[in-house]
Enzyme design. Structure first.
Site, PDB file in Angstrom:
ATOM      1  N   ASN A   9     -20.829 -63.017  20.759  1.00  0.00           N
ATOM      2  CA  ASN A   9     -20.230 -63.664  21.922  1.00  0.00           C
ATOM      3  C   ASN A   9     -21.251 -63.589  23.052  1.00  0.00           C
ATOM      4  OD1 ASN A   9     -18.743 -64.466  24.116  1.00  0.00           O
ATOM      5  ND2 ASN A   9     -17.398 -62.667  24.137  1.00  0.00           N
ATOM      6  N   TRP A  10     -21.919 -64.701  23.289  1.00  0.00           N
ATOM      7  CA  TRP A  10     -23.006 -64.690  24.279  1.00  0.00           C
ATOM      8  C   TRP A  10     -22.480 -64.682  25.715  1.00  0.00           C
ATOM      9  CZ3 TRP A  10     -26.891 -68.891  22.043  1.00  0.00           C
ATOM     10  CH2 TRP A  10     -27.370 -68.439  20.796  1.00  0.00           C
ATOM     11  N   LYS A  11     -21.198 -64.908  25.877  1.00  0.00           N
ATOM     12  CA  LYS A  11     -20.592 -64.983  27.217  1.00  0.00           C
ATOM     13  C   LYS A  11     -21.377 -65.981  28.076  1.00  0.00           C
ATOM     14  CE  LYS A  11     -18.821 -60.381  26.481  1.00  0.00           C
ATOM     15  NZ  LYS A  11     -18.351 -59.115  27.054  1.00  0.00           N
ATOM     16  N   HIS A  96      -9.991 -63.780  24.965  1.00  0.00           N
ATOM     17  CA  HIS A  96     -10.909 -62.684  25.292  1.00  0.00           C
ATOM     18  C   HIS A  96     -10.406 -61.979  26.554  1.00  0.00           C
ATOM     19  CE1 HIS A  96     -14.475 -60.517  26.590  1.00  0.00           C
ATOM     20  NE2 HIS A  96     -14.850 -60.567  25.323  1.00  0.00           N
ATOM     21  N   GLU A  98     -11.843 -60.995  29.110  1.00  0.00           N
ATOM     22  CA  GLU A  98     -12.360 -61.541  30.371  1.00  0.00           C
ATOM     23  C   GLU A  98     -11.563 -62.775  30.788  1.00  0.00           C
ATOM     24  OE1 GLU A  98     -16.469 -61.593  29.113  1.00  0.00           O
ATOM     25  OE2 GLU A  98     -16.406 -59.407  29.114  1.00  0.00           O
ATOM     26  N   GLU A 168     -10.378 -55.454  20.737  1.00  0.00           N
ATOM     27  CA  GLU A 168     -11.397 -55.100  21.717  1.00  0.00           C
ATOM     28  C   GLU A 168     -10.750 -54.292  22.842  1.00  0.00           C
ATOM     29  OE1 GLU A 168     -14.940 -58.018  21.464  1.00  0.00           O
ATOM     30  OE2 GLU A 168     -13.499 -58.842  22.873  1.00  0.00           O
ATOM     31  N   GLY A 174     -18.661 -53.829  27.267  1.00  0.00           N
ATOM     32  CA  GLY A 174     -19.765 -53.846  28.224  1.00  0.00           C
ATOM     33  C   GLY A 174     -19.956 -52.539  28.970  1.00  0.00           C
ATOM     34  N   SER A 213     -18.907 -52.657  22.933  1.00  0.00           N
ATOM     35  CA  SER A 213     -20.120 -51.834  22.890  1.00  0.00           C
ATOM     36  C   SER A 213     -20.594 -51.514  21.467  1.00  0.00           C
ATOM     37  CB  SER A 213     -19.935 -50.558  23.705  1.00  0.00           C
ATOM     38  OG  SER A 213     -19.705 -50.873  25.072  1.00  0.00           O
ATOM     39  N   GLY A 234     -20.925 -58.488  22.045  1.00  0.00           N
ATOM     40  CA  GLY A 234     -21.322 -59.086  23.312  1.00  0.00           C
ATOM     41  C   GLY A 234     -22.789 -58.823  23.600  1.00  0.00           C
ATOM     42  N   GLY A 235     -23.054 -57.856  24.451  1.00  0.00           N
ATOM     43  CA  GLY A 235     -24.421 -57.567  24.907  1.00  0.00           C
ATOM     44  C   GLY A 235     -25.459 -57.496  23.803  1.00  0.00           C
TER      45      GLY A 235
HETATM   46  P1  PGA Z   1     -19.843 -55.878  24.399  1.00  0.00           P
HETATM   47  O1  PGA Z   1     -18.790 -57.106  24.479  1.00  0.00           O
HETATM   48  O2  PGA Z   1     -20.337 -55.850  22.967  1.00  0.00           O
HETATM   49  O3  PGA Z   1     -20.920 -56.266  25.367  1.00  0.00           O
HETATM   50  O4  PGA Z   1     -19.124 -54.652  24.769  1.00  0.00           O
HETATM   51  C1  PGA Z   1     -17.904 -57.362  23.417  1.00  0.00           C
HETATM   52  C2  PGA Z   1     -17.056 -58.554  23.764  1.00  0.00           C
HETATM   53  O5  PGA Z   1     -16.689 -58.703  24.941  1.00  0.00           O
HETATM   54  O6  PGA Z   1     -16.736 -59.377  22.890  1.00  0.00           O
END
Ligand code: PGA
Length: 250
Positions: A9-11, A96, A98, A168, A174, A213, A234-235
């Site tokens: 997930n590149w956001k 998600h 967010e 999640e 993050g 994470s 994500g990251g």
């Molecule tokens: P993260 O994000 O790996 O940066 O914690 C995961 C996500 O939000 O899907």
């Protein structure tokens, strides 16, 4: 046997140049990923570019959200599932944290987005998970159940046969603070059991990913859990080498 899935997930990250470098980097190492299915979910505007770079590749393409209306029309700022499918997307993330927490998406809206994704032939990746204060109050299962039940109520359990769920915990996203494999497994087993009440076959087949994470260094321990079928990353999905290490761990 469920095939593991690792989705990046590149956001809201990227530029044409960085997208090219990242996709080429993942492509270069994908041959060393033996078992897992791999997907990347770029920001909408880079989907055509990534589709072109991925032509002929086993790496699947996904989007980060989809409009809850299946038909095109007057929905400014939204993207229809049919558009994503036309551009080559197979997956789409819905709900998600967010989207839920920063943009106020309700359980009901998320359920409608899930339904619209399926209508367009996309595979929804439904994200569920609790806030830190909810975990501390002992409400983790209640929150996850509520998020799941909104989709079950609208779409029924059969809709999960080919769908993907991502657990999640919001406090792990993050933050560098991963759930322990035991903490994650506990919730994954809870989710599978909740599906099994409706349809044991669907519960057995559904892929449940962990997200929050995940890194090259902790992925193997998480993915070794019996109910963890891969990850939503994500990251660490923004670095080709790190992402490939996670894909190999699955
Ligand atoms: P993260 O994000 O790996 O940066 O914690 C995961 C996500 O939000 O899907």
């Amino acid at each position: 046997m469920r095939r593991p899935l690792v989705a990046g997930n590149w956001k809201m990250n990227g530029s044409r140049e960085r997208v090219r470098a990242l996709v080429n980097g993942i492509q270069a190492g994908i041959g060393s990923v033996e078992r897992a299915e791999v997907a990347v979910c770029p920001p909408f505007v880079y989907i055509p570019q990534v589709a072109e770079l991925l032509a002929g590749s086993p790496i699947a393409l996904g989007a980060q959200n989809v409009c809850d209306h299946a038909e095109e029309g007057a929905y400014t700022g939204e993207i229809a599932g049919s558009m994503l499918a036309e551009l080559g997307c197979r997956y789409v993330i819905v709900g998600h944290s967010e989207r839920r927490n920063l943009y106020g998406e309700s359980d009901e809206l998320v359920a409608r987005r899930f339904a619209a994704a399926r209508k367009a032939g996309l595979v929804p990746i439904l994200c569920v998970g609790e806030l830190l204060e909810e975990r501390e109050r002992g409400e983790t299962e209640a929150v996850v159940a509520r998020q799941l039940d909104a989709v079950l109520a609208l779409e029924g359990a059969a809709a999960f046969r080919d769908a993907v769920i991502a657990y999640e915990p919001v406090w792990a996203i993050g933050t560098g603070r991963t759930a322990t494999p035991e903490q994650a497994q506990e919730v994954h087993a809870f989710i599978r059991a909740r599906l099994a009440v409706h349809d044991p076959g669907v519960a057995e087949a559904a892929r449940i990913l962990y997200g929050g994470s995940v890194k090259g260094s902790n992925a193997a321990d998480l993915f070794a859990q019996p109910d963890i079928d891969g990850g939503l990353i994500g990251g660490a999905s923004l670095k080709a080498d790190e992402f490939l290490t996670i894909c190999r761990a699955a």
